[in-house]
Design a protein around this motif. Sequence first.
Motif, mmCIF file in Angstrom:
data_model
loop_
_atom_site.group_PDB
_atom_site.id
_atom_site.type_symbol
_atom_site.label_atom_id
_atom_site.label_comp_id
_atom_site.label_asym_id
_atom_site.label_seq_id
_atom_site.Cartn_x
_atom_site.Cartn_y
_atom_site.Cartn_z
ATOM 1 N N CYS A 5 2.341 7.997 -16.624
ATOM 2 C CA CYS A 5 1.343 6.992 -16.245
ATOM 3 C C CYS A 5 1.046 7.026 -14.750
ATOM 4 O O CYS A 5 1.954 7.200 -13.945
ATOM 5 N N THR A 6 -0.216 6.790 -14.429
ATOM 6 C CA THR A 6 -0.552 6.563 -13.026
ATOM 7 C C THR A 6 -0.048 5.172 -12.647
ATOM 8 O O THR A 6 0.300 4.365 -13.505
ATOM 9 N N LYS A 7 -0.004 4.897 -11.363
ATOM 10 C CA LYS A 7 0.488 3.602 -10.889
ATOM 11 C C LYS A 7 -0.349 2.452 -11.447
ATOM 12 O O LYS A 7 0.194 1.419 -11.843
ATOM 13 N N LYS A 8 -1.669 2.635 -11.518
ATOM 14 C CA LYS A 8 -2.538 1.582 -12.056
ATOM 15 C C LYS A 8 -2.157 1.211 -13.484
ATOM 16 O O LYS A 8 -2.068 0.042 -13.833
ATOM 17 N N LEU A 9 -1.937 2.226 -14.308
ATOM 18 C CA LEU A 9 -1.588 1.961 -15.701
ATOM 19 C C LEU A 9 -0.190 1.359 -15.816
ATOM 20 O O LEU A 9 0.027 0.423 -16.581
ATOM 21 N N ALA A 10 0.745 1.876 -15.060
ATOM 22 C CA ALA A 10 2.110 1.333 -15.088
ATOM 23 C C ALA A 10 2.110 -0.136 -14.663
ATOM 24 O O ALA A 10 2.808 -0.960 -15.272
ATOM 25 N N ASP A 11 1.331 -0.476 -13.641
ATOM 26 C CA ASP A 11 1.240 -1.874 -13.201
ATOM 27 C C ASP A 11 0.618 -2.753 -14.286
ATOM 28 O O ASP A 11 1.073 -3.870 -14.528
ATOM 29 N N LYS A 14 3.091 -3.336 -16.840
ATOM 30 C CA LYS A 14 4.312 -3.912 -16.262
ATOM 31 C C LYS A 14 5.529 -3.031 -16.542
ATOM 32 O O LYS A 14 6.580 -3.494 -16.997
ATOM 33 N N LEU A 15 5.369 -1.734 -16.243
ATOM 34 C CA LEU A 15 6.432 -0.752 -16.450
ATOM 35 C C LEU A 15 6.993 -0.293 -15.117
ATOM 36 O O LEU A 15 6.260 -0.157 -14.143
ATOM 37 N N LYS A 16 8.278 -0.038 -15.098
ATOM 38 C CA LYS A 16 8.916 0.642 -13.969
ATOM 39 C C LYS A 16 9.061 2.098 -14.396
ATOM 40 O O LYS A 16 9.755 2.397 -15.372
ATOM 41 N N VAL A 17 8.375 2.982 -13.689
ATOM 42 C CA VAL A 17 8.429 4.397 -14.065
ATOM 43 C C VAL A 17 9.106 5.209 -12.972
ATOM 44 O O VAL A 17 9.014 4.888 -11.791
ATOM 45 N N TRP A 31 1.946 14.019 -22.105
ATOM 46 C CA TRP A 31 0.581 13.593 -21.818
ATOM 47 C C TRP A 31 0.571 12.804 -20.508
ATOM 48 O O TRP A 31 1.557 12.179 -20.151
ATOM 49 N N HIS A 32 -0.548 12.839 -19.816
ATOM 50 C CA HIS A 32 -0.778 11.983 -18.654
ATOM 51 C C HIS A 32 -1.776 10.898 -19.082
ATOM 52 O O HIS A 32 -2.628 11.142 -19.940
ATOM 53 N N ALA A 33 -1.679 9.714 -18.484
ATOM 54 C CA ALA A 33 -2.600 8.627 -18.805
ATOM 55 C C ALA A 33 -2.986 7.892 -17.521
ATOM 56 O O ALA A 33 -2.153 7.676 -16.644
ATOM 57 N N HIS A 34 -4.270 7.529 -17.434
ATOM 58 C CA HIS A 34 -4.788 6.870 -16.235
ATOM 59 C C HIS A 34 -5.711 5.721 -16.627
ATOM 60 O O HIS A 34 -6.585 5.873 -17.479
ATOM 61 N N LEU A 35 -5.522 4.587 -16.006
ATOM 62 C CA LEU A 35 -6.349 3.397 -16.226
ATOM 63 C C LEU A 35 -7.511 3.404 -15.236
ATOM 64 O O LEU A 35 -7.325 3.666 -14.051
ATOM 65 N N PHE A 36 -8.707 3.107 -15.737
ATOM 66 C CA PHE A 36 -9.881 2.989 -14.882
ATOM 67 C C PHE A 36 -10.855 2.025 -15.551
ATOM 68 O O PHE A 36 -10.631 1.587 -16.682
ATOM 69 N N LYS A 37 -11.904 1.657 -14.846
ATOM 70 C CA LYS A 37 -12.902 0.743 -15.399
ATOM 71 C C LYS A 37 -14.272 1.403 -15.395
ATOM 72 O O LYS A 37 -14.620 2.149 -14.481
ATOM 73 N N ILE A 38 -15.015 1.094 -16.442
ATOM 74 C CA ILE A 38 -16.439 1.433 -16.491
ATOM 75 C C ILE A 38 -17.145 0.099 -16.658
ATOM 76 O O ILE A 38 -16.990 -0.562 -17.681
ATOM 77 N N TYR A 103 6.898 7.754 -17.884
ATOM 78 C CA TYR A 103 7.342 8.251 -16.579
ATOM 79 C C TYR A 103 6.165 8.219 -15.617
ATOM 80 O O TYR A 103 5.022 7.994 -16.010
ATOM 81 N N ALA A 104 6.457 8.501 -14.359
ATOM 82 C CA ALA A 104 5.404 8.621 -13.349
ATOM 83 C C ALA A 104 4.731 9.985 -13.490
ATOM 84 O O ALA A 104 5.283 10.918 -14.073
ATOM 85 N N THR A 105 3.536 10.101 -12.943
ATOM 86 C CA THR A 105 2.819 11.375 -12.988
ATOM 87 C C THR A 105 3.556 12.415 -12.143
ATOM 88 O O THR A 105 4.285 12.072 -11.212
ATOM 89 N N SER A 106 3.339 13.694 -12.482
ATOM 90 C CA SER A 106 4.052 14.745 -11.761
ATOM 91 C C SER A 106 3.195 15.957 -11.430
ATOM 92 O O SER A 106 3.667 16.874 -10.785
ATOM 93 N N ASP A 107 1.938 15.982 -11.866
ATOM 94 C CA ASP A 107 1.112 17.164 -11.683
ATOM 95 C C ASP A 107 -0.254 16.752 -11.129
ATOM 96 O O ASP A 107 -1.080 16.189 -11.851
#
Length: 171
Positions: A5-11, A14-17, A31-38, A103-107
């Motif tokens: 997860c990116t920091k935005k998604l983890a926040d 409410k996850l500690k990664v 997999w990687h996951a990222h939160l954003f808004k449209i 987990y936190a992102t790594s790539d």
Amino acid sequence: MIIQCTKKLADEMKLKVSKPDLLNVNQIYCWHAHLFKIGRKKCVLVMNNVTRYHFVLYGLVKKDFVMFEEIVKMNIVSNFLADGINPDHVDWYINQLGDIQFYATSDRSIISQMNDSILSLEYIIYYEAERGNTIDIFEINRDLNCTPMMKIPKYPNKMMIDALNEQYSKN
């Protein structure tokens, strides 16, 4: 299954990664996951580490983040089937995933490709909205996986089909 997860998604969840140790992990299950808004809609882009196969979860609300694991697995199945992946391979893949670990992102290259996909997605959605067309996120996911990416030799959907065929034949 590992979701980085990116920091935005983890926040938001409410996850500690922490940083992952992926040396002994088959990357096809990562997999990687990222939160954003449209506009005002919360969205999450989920991208496979190996094949760069990805899909968008559009218009998420607070309760969706509580059920995030189920939503991701359900969308993996529906997107795989929509892309013509053999249903036996899909069932086998889902059974191999196990519990989701965050987990936190790594790539950074994956993050960059996710950002490129988000730009394309925003363009498509705003273009369709301007024309007064309904937004079919399922069809947009098909289009995004037929877009070339620099780090891989084929389209993401073809890469995922090949990777699943290879993994399935090993077992």
